[in-house]
Design an enzyme around this catalytic site. Structure first.
Site: not given
Length: 392
Positions: A182, A210, A241
């Site tokens: 990240s 991610h 996300k």
């Protein structure tokens, strides 16, 4: 001694506020988008994990509104009891199918997902081995388990093998790694990790918070990116996300997921994901399936920004993902540059110790598929001007 003494003697935040350098809790006045109003001023948003920009997608918004009308605002119970909706089951089935795994279990947050998965799978006498740059939730998941945690230097496969050699043959072992890290934006050395896991009889878990929507075919993440979906035993991810919502998940074979459902305390003792959040995540997942080109658009914009920053002499950390860290080295330098850039109309995230070493602080910039080249050009000019000015 008064328990609260530490609270009353803590001064760092006040010191930063007094110098105009406090970098946290800037308030948004608009929705999460490529351009936002933050504290009364337009800013280009280069600090969000909304990688595909789906927080403003009309069909995703509509799905959330419909779920509110159909199911109400919350579930008022855990999945074990009254908190399982048909919507949860649909989301889990489609996630498992998208990620080419047998089953899926969802959690109320991404942080809880790592706590719940690791603490359920790693028990007394077991070992869990972690990359030192793994997310904090992985560390806490290891602490919550009753196993022994070992770590290895970031992406150092020699150290990983040394740690694997410490595991008794009679003990179970789980290797846990971020897929896309990240802070640095680099990708785990998954082929080497899998090969070592095979050699020493360990299992592999990838935190793909991610990675989903960012790399792999159609955004299927790190295991897919390397063609190792069958070799990675557990994949964890988040909804906050690329899926534009809140929550998290684990996918694995059906037997493993069923075990987690019946043994994970964060799963058993937490209220289930609210209906609107589940519906938004499901709608976002379907949008990605139907529009895989947005993953390519994200990659293209990230490359454009990377090349633009290099051309202007901005010192970046190399990566191939939408996370582009900019070197700022010291804490004071990082805070001052973050403030100047913010005042110039671009939002980025300063990364400071303990998230980095004291001399390796950085500005974490991250990108969305809904940005434009014009906005990126504007941001590049801000970076070039403000970083140079801050050095002068």
């Amino acid at each position: 001694m008064d328990l609260f003494t530490k609270c009353y003697t803590y001064s760092l935040a006040d010191e930063l506020r007094a110098h105009g350098l406090y970098p946290y809790f800037h308030a948004l006045e608009t929705r999460q988008d490529a351009e936002v109003i933050m504290e009364g001023k337009r800013r280009i948003m280069l600090g969000s994990n909304n990688y595909l920009g789906l927080t403003t997608c009309p069909e995703v918004l509509e799905a959330g509104l419909k779920a509110l009308e159909q199911y109400g605002t919350g579930c008022s119970g855990s999945r074990f009891l009254n908190g399982t909706l048909k919507l949860h089951l649909e989301l889990e089935a489609e996630l498992a199918d998208f990620l080419h795994k047998g089953a899926c279990c969802t959690f109320s947050t991404g942080f809880q997902s790592n706590l719940g998965i690791i603490s359920a799978l790693v028990g007394h006498g077991d070992y869990v081995i972690c990359d030192k740059e793994n997310h904090a939730s992985i560390y806490d998941g290891c602490k919550l388990s009753y196993g022994r945690m070992l770590t290895y230097a970031h992406s150092n496969m020699e150290e990983l093998e040394i740690q694997l050699q410490k595991v008794p043959e009679s003990a179970g072992c789980l290797i846990v790694t971020d897929g896309v890290f990240s802070m640095g934006g680099d990708i785990a050395k998954l082929p080497e990790i899998v090969a070592l896991a095979r050699k020493y009889g360990a299992r592999v878990m990838v935190d793909d918070a991610h990675g989903l929507g960012v790399i792999g075919e159609g955004g299927r993440g790190t295991a897919n990116y390397f063609g190792l979906e069958d070799e990675v035993d557990v994949i964890m991810g988040t909804f906050s996300k690329s899926l534009a919502s809140l929550g998290g998940y684990a996918v694995a074979d059906e037997t493993v997921i069923d075990f987690i459902r019946h043994n994970s305390r964060p799963f058993i003792f937490s209220a289930s994901i609210p209906p609107a959040n589940a519906a938004v995540a499901l709608a976002a997942l379907r949008h990605i399936r139907n529009h895989p080109e947005i993953v390519g658009r994200l990659s293209s914009l990230s490359s454009y920004m990377r090349q633009g920053l290099k051309a202007r002499g901005v010192p970046i950390l190399e990566s191939t993902t939408p996370i582009i860290p900019i070197y700022t080295y010291t804490t004071e330098n990082t805070l001052r540059k973050a403030r100047r850039i913010y005042d110039a109309g671009v939002y980025v995230n300063p990364v400071l110790p303990p998230a980095t070493a004291p001399d390796k602080c950085l500005l974490r910039t991250s990108y969305m598929a809904t940005l434009t080249e014009d906005l990126l050009d504007e941001a590049i000019e801000v970076f070039a001007a403000e970083l140079a000015e801050a050095e002068a």
